[in-house]
Design a protein around this motif. Structure first.
Motif, PDB file in Angstrom:
ATOM      1  N   MET A 171       0.901  -1.161  -0.020  1.00 20.42           N
ATOM      2  CA  MET A 171       0.136  -0.068   0.030  1.00 20.42           C
ATOM      3  C   MET A 171       1.045   1.302  -0.231  1.00 20.42           C
ATOM      4  N   GLN A 172       0.715   2.188  -0.777  1.00 20.89           N
ATOM      5  CA  GLN A 172       1.388   3.529  -1.062  1.00 20.89           C
ATOM      6  C   GLN A 172       0.768   4.572   0.068  1.00 20.89           C
ATOM      7  N   LEU A 173       1.518   5.009   0.818  1.00 21.30           N
ATOM      8  CA  LEU A 173       0.995   6.157   1.603  1.00 21.30           C
ATOM      9  C   LEU A 173       1.145   7.468   1.114  1.00 21.30           C
ATOM     10  N   LYS A 174       0.045   8.252   1.197  1.00 26.55           N
ATOM     11  CA  LYS A 174      -0.188   9.485   0.963  1.00 26.55           C
ATOM     12  C   LYS A 174      -0.380  10.500   2.297  1.00 26.55           C
ATOM     13  N   TRP A 175      -0.165  11.826   2.219  1.00 23.76           N
ATOM     14  CA  TRP A 175      -0.233  12.579   3.227  1.00 23.76           C
ATOM     15  C   TRP A 175      -1.540  12.498   3.831  1.00 23.76           C
ATOM     16  N   THR A 176      -2.456  12.152   3.221  1.00 28.40           N
ATOM     17  CA  THR A 176      -3.984  12.051   3.819  1.00 28.40           C
ATOM     18  C   THR A 176      -4.269  10.546   4.607  1.00 28.40           C
ATOM     19  N   ASP A 177      -3.147   9.726   4.412  1.00 25.96           N
ATOM     20  CA  ASP A 177      -3.174   8.548   5.178  1.00 25.96           C
ATOM     21  C   ASP A 177      -2.571   8.681   6.713  1.00 25.96           C
ATOM     22  N   LEU A 187       9.575  15.653  11.314  1.00 28.30           N
ATOM     23  CA  LEU A 187       8.443  14.776  11.141  1.00 28.30           C
ATOM     24  C   LEU A 187       8.270  14.756   9.673  1.00 28.30           C
ATOM     25  N   TRP A 188       8.217  15.859   8.836  1.00 31.36           N
ATOM     26  CA  TRP A 188       8.116  16.104   7.428  1.00 31.36           C
ATOM     27  C   TRP A 188       9.081  15.245   6.582  1.00 31.36           C
ATOM     28  N   LYS A 189      10.259  15.015   7.027  1.00 28.90           N
ATOM     29  CA  LYS A 189      11.293  14.385   6.397  1.00 28.90           C
ATOM     30  C   LYS A 189      11.006  12.875   7.012  1.00 28.90           C
ATOM     31  N   TRP A 190      10.745  12.627   8.155  1.00 27.58           N
ATOM     32  CA  TRP A 190      10.627  11.015   8.576  1.00 27.58           C
ATOM     33  C   TRP A 190       9.297  10.634   7.711  1.00 27.58           C
ATOM     34  N   VAL A 191       8.438  11.029   7.757  1.00 26.46           N
ATOM     35  CA  VAL A 191       7.338  10.738   6.746  1.00 26.46           C
ATOM     36  C   VAL A 191       7.636  10.520   5.394  1.00 26.46           C
ATOM     37  N   GLN A 192       8.437  11.190   4.654  1.00 24.29           N
ATOM     38  CA  GLN A 192       9.039  10.986   3.346  1.00 24.29           C
ATOM     39  C   GLN A 192       9.948   9.808   3.269  1.00 24.29           C
ATOM     40  N   ASN A 193      10.653   9.415   4.537  1.00 26.06           N
ATOM     41  CA  ASN A 193      11.259   8.451   4.486  1.00 26.06           C
ATOM     42  C   ASN A 193      10.987   7.134   4.802  1.00 26.06           C
ATOM     43  N   LEU A 194       9.589   7.072   5.093  1.00 25.82           N
ATOM     44  CA  LEU A 194       8.815   5.856   5.248  1.00 25.82           C
ATOM     45  C   LEU A 194       8.809   5.122   3.934  1.00 25.82           C
ATOM     46  N   PRO A 195       9.394   3.764   4.235  1.00 23.63           N
ATOM     47  CA  PRO A 195       9.397   2.701   2.906  1.00 23.63           C
ATOM     48  C   PRO A 195       8.056   2.838   2.082  1.00 23.63           C
ATOM     49  N   ASN A 196       7.078   2.869   2.535  1.00 26.49           N
ATOM     50  CA  ASN A 196       5.791   3.004   1.418  1.00 26.49           C
ATOM     51  C   ASN A 196       5.122   4.058   1.250  1.00 26.49           C
ATOM     52  N   PHE A 197       6.062   5.457   1.525  1.00 25.67           N
ATOM     53  CA  PHE A 197       5.501   6.551   1.350  1.00 25.67           C
ATOM     54  C   PHE A 197       5.653   7.048  -0.081  1.00 25.67           C
ATOM     55  N   ALA A 198       4.798   7.538  -0.846  1.00 18.58           N
ATOM     56  CA  ALA A 198       4.732   7.909  -2.300  1.00 18.58           C
ATOM     57  C   ALA A 198       3.757   9.080  -2.388  1.00 18.58           C
ATOM     58  N   ASP A 199       4.090  10.199  -1.986  1.00 14.86           N
ATOM     59  CA  ASP A 199       3.390  11.536  -2.409  1.00 14.86           C
ATOM     60  C   ASP A 199       4.293  12.686  -2.563  1.00 14.86           C
TER      61      ASP A 199
END
Length: 66
Positions: A1-7, A32-44
């Motif tokens: 599952m690809q994560l987006k900011w709205t998830d 926090l902004w950087k950490w979210v983007q570095n999550l393996p499934n994050f794609a937004d």
């Protein structure tokens, strides 16, 4: 599952798994902004984030920990 900011809640769960020892209330939004983007499934688009979204993620993360 690809994560987006709205998830918000899925991101919070992933952050808790990745950073279990972090003091959630003292995380800077820039980190926090950087950490979210570095999550393996994050794609937004990084530019789709804003302070309101980051605050919602932080509060969901805090709830996840409780």
């Amino acid at each position: 599952m690809q994560l987006k900011w709205t998830d918000i809640y899925d991101i919070a769960v992933a952050l808790e798994e990745q950073y279990p020892d972090v003091d959630v209330l003292h995380v800077r939004f820039t980190d926090l902004w950087k950490w979210v983007q570095n999550l393996p499934n994050f794609a937004d688009d990084p530019n789709r984030s804003n302070e309101k979204i980051l605050e919602a993620i932080q509060m969901a993360w805090l709830e996840e920990r409780a």
